[in-house]
Write a protein that holds these residues in place. Structure first.
Motif, mmCIF file in Angstrom:
data_model
loop_
_atom_site.group_PDB
_atom_site.id
_atom_site.type_symbol
_atom_site.label_atom_id
_atom_site.label_comp_id
_atom_site.label_asym_id
_atom_site.label_seq_id
_atom_site.Cartn_x
_atom_site.Cartn_y
_atom_site.Cartn_z
ATOM 1 N N PHE A 117 0.821 -1.203 0.000
ATOM 2 C CA PHE A 117 0.000 0.000 0.000
ATOM 3 C C PHE A 117 0.858 1.257 0.000
ATOM 4 O O PHE A 117 0.645 2.178 -0.803
ATOM 5 N N ARG A 118 1.827 1.311 0.890
ATOM 6 C CA ARG A 118 2.638 2.529 1.003
ATOM 7 C C ARG A 118 3.439 2.801 -0.270
ATOM 8 O O ARG A 118 3.601 3.960 -0.679
ATOM 9 N N THR A 119 3.933 1.769 -0.909
ATOM 10 C CA THR A 119 4.710 1.960 -2.135
ATOM 11 C C THR A 119 3.826 2.479 -3.261
ATOM 12 O O THR A 119 4.164 3.454 -3.940
ATOM 13 N N TYR A 120 2.695 1.816 -3.480
ATOM 14 C CA TYR A 120 1.788 2.263 -4.538
ATOM 15 C C TYR A 120 1.256 3.664 -4.250
ATOM 16 O O TYR A 120 1.135 4.498 -5.159
ATOM 17 N N ARG A 121 0.910 3.942 -2.995
ATOM 18 C CA ARG A 121 0.389 5.263 -2.638
ATOM 19 C C ARG A 121 1.434 6.343 -2.910
ATOM 20 O O ARG A 121 1.124 7.392 -3.483
ATOM 21 N N ALA A 122 2.665 6.082 -2.490
ATOM 22 C CA ALA A 122 3.728 7.058 -2.690
ATOM 23 C C ALA A 122 3.941 7.324 -4.188
ATOM 24 O O ALA A 122 4.056 8.485 -4.624
ATOM 25 N N TRP A 123 3.986 6.248 -4.972
ATOM 26 C CA TRP A 123 4.133 6.403 -6.419
ATOM 27 C C TRP A 123 3.004 7.252 -6.989
ATOM 28 O O TRP A 123 3.221 8.134 -7.830
ATOM 29 N N GLY A 133 12.146 1.341 -9.337
ATOM 30 C CA GLY A 133 11.551 0.221 -10.039
ATOM 31 C C GLY A 133 11.562 -1.042 -9.200
ATOM 32 O O GLY A 133 10.605 -1.830 -9.225
ATOM 33 N N ALA A 134 12.623 -1.226 -8.445
ATOM 34 C CA ALA A 134 12.700 -2.392 -7.564
ATOM 35 C C ALA A 134 11.625 -2.337 -6.482
ATOM 36 O O ALA A 134 11.055 -3.373 -6.108
ATOM 37 N N ASP A 135 11.346 -1.135 -5.981
ATOM 38 C CA ASP A 135 10.291 -0.979 -4.980
ATOM 39 C C ASP A 135 8.932 -1.381 -5.556
ATOM 40 O O ASP A 135 8.154 -2.102 -4.917
ATOM 41 N N LEU A 136 8.647 -0.922 -6.764
ATOM 42 C CA LEU A 136 7.371 -1.253 -7.391
ATOM 43 C C LEU A 136 7.269 -2.750 -7.689
ATOM 44 O O LEU A 136 6.198 -3.353 -7.525
ATOM 45 N N ALA A 137 8.378 -3.344 -8.105
ATOM 46 C CA ALA A 137 8.374 -4.787 -8.362
ATOM 47 C C ALA A 137 8.086 -5.560 -7.081
ATOM 48 O O ALA A 137 7.322 -6.533 -7.082
#
Length: 470
Positions: free
Chosen positions: A309-315, A345-349
């Motif tokens: 959640f936090r990664t997608y939200r931040a993006w 990109g690694a975070d999103l993956a």
């Protein structure tokens, strides 16, 4: 006798259809209520009284000739200040857009208006809907109708407070991390986070983003379903729009829960929950069991949802708001943008892997259970002057997001989830319970919520505001 403005939307429609009340009379009753108590809660921040009365009178003239506009004929509605309304100021809660007037309606507005709803104004929201406490630099804070010293939640706090105070019978909201469900819980009303794509959205910056969804808010489950029947349905503006129309939501909800398989999780696998909230939500399993459901307390680990959640939200924040002048953004929005600019990109993956595994694991879970029952919010309404919750049952919260994990972990599941009134703390603060269903089974969620509502009637309790509260 129930005041006209506190009738259900379904009952208002009956009176309108039978010509016992006119749309203009109904609108005037709500405008008087806004004048009486609106200042106490600060829920409707842009009022369109003259326009609303003009719309209502046209509907009355049409009905006098036998023309019934649609499923929402004559019902006053207020739209969230994040939702574009043609010709009506829409600020997004941001000083950057303090005078902004859209030239086109958002899809939910077009559909509600076409169905005969009367636009009465715009409801307050934090800047760009950021945070579960409704306050911004333009309009200030929205206050909880049950205790005006408390938060109404957010980001659809204006909508929830307006419903609870009797200012409107229907309102729209939106939900990324609990923005529909948290204020519904705080204000003793109903909010449905639909399956993504059930109520399509249109985003020029993040069309494929599935965490944020529009949805209905109302005082009863039946009224929320009524609004869903209008705003749900396919639209090509969303690449993941659900093909079905909204007609199923107009069908009766009273199918009961006999034999329904209910999983009960009091803390979603170890989240801290305020004892006052826990004491209220602990009664919910007994209610459904008493109605014939098969209820089982389950161990549940949704912790993978945290990073996802936090990664997608931040993006999303970097993508959507990254080009705005950072120095003119509020601290919550600026912080989210800064977090998003660090995403790799690694975070999103990693986030995609976590979410994919969680989705498949919950698919298996929902082969055993029909719905998940759990808290909406980990705390009851907090003081309105407090920016956010910093501690839950003795556990410090690292930032303004963390106290809402019980809602935003559910957002990651691509599942429908409703907040329905569950009761009150000993000091009179509302608490909702969350009912989560399989993806695309929004109707099962609403039917379960309706059965719970009819068995408990917690939503019938009105706040101590104005003449109707005395």
């Amino acid at each position: 006798m129930t005041e006209l403005f506190y009738l259900s939307a379904v009952e208002m429609l009956r009176l309108l259809r039978e010509r016992q009340v006119g749309a203009a009379e109904l609108t005037e009753a709500h405008l008087r209520r806004i004048d009486e108590v609106g200042g106490e809660v600060n829920a409707i921040v842009t009022l369109t009284a003259d326009r609303a009365l003009e719309e209502a009178r046209r509907l009355d003239e049409g009905w006098a000739r036998g023309h019934w506009q649609g499923p929402l004929h004559g019902l006053p509605i207020a739209f969230k200040d994040l939702t574009d309304t043609a010709g009506i100021r829409t600020t997004y809660g941001s000083p950057l857009f303090a005078g902004h007037v859209p030239t086109a309606d958002a899809l939910v507005v077009r559909r509600a208006r076409a169905a005969g709803a009367v636009t009465i104004g715009k409801t307050n929201t934090p800047e760009f809907g950021t945070g579960s406490h409704t306050v911004n630099e333009i309009f200030g804070a929205t206050r909880n109708p049950y205790d005006t010293g408390r938060s109404a939640g957010g980001s659809s706090g204006g909508a929830a407070a307006a419903l609870a105070a009797g200012l409107v019978p229907l309102a729209d909201g939106s939900d990324m991390g609990g923005s529909l469900r948290n204020p519904a819980s705080f204000c003793n009303v109903v909010g449905l986070r639909p399956t993504p794509g059930r109520v399509p959205d249109a985003s020029p910056a993040a069309a494929w983003f599935t965490l944020s969804v529009p949805g209905p808010m109302a005082r009863t489950v039946g009224d929320a379903a009524l609004l869903m029947s209008v705003i749900a349905g396919f639209a090509p503006t969303s690449p993941f729009a659900v093909r079905e129309d909204g007609s199923a939501f107009a069908r009766p909800l009273d199918t009961g829960v006999q034999g329904l398989r209910v999983a009960w999780s009091p803390d979603l696998g170890g989240l801290p929950v305020d004892p006052r909230t826990a004491a209220v939500t602990a009664r919910a399993p007994e209610v459904l069991a008493g109605l014939g459901a098969k209820v089982e307390q389950v161990p549940l680990d949704l912790s993978d949802a945290e990073d996802a959640f936090r990664t997608y939200r931040a993006w999303y924040y970097a993508s959507t708001f990254g080009d705005l002048p950072r120095r003119r953004l509020g601290p919550n929005v600026a912080w989210n943008v800064e977090q998003g600019l660090k995403v790799t990109g690694a975070d999103l993956a990693r986030a995609e892997r976590l979410r994919s595994r969680l989705f498949q694991r919950m698919n298996a879970f929902f082969e055993t259970f029909d719905v998940l029952l759990c808290p909406v919010s980990q705390v009851p309404p907090f003081p309105v002057e407090q920016p956010y919750v910093t501690e839950v049952d003795g556990t410090p919260m690292p930032d303004y997001l963390a106290w809402m994990r019980s809602a935003y972990w559910i957002s990651v599941l691509h599942a429908p989830a409703a907040s329905v009134p569950c009761g009150f703390t000993t000091d009179g603060l509302p608490v909702g319970v969350q009912i989560v269903g399989r993806p695309w089974e929004d109707l099962t969620v609403l039917r379960t919520a309706h059965a719970f509502e009819q068995a408990t009637h917690h939503g019938d309790r009105r706040p101590p505001l104005g003449s109707a509260g005395r």
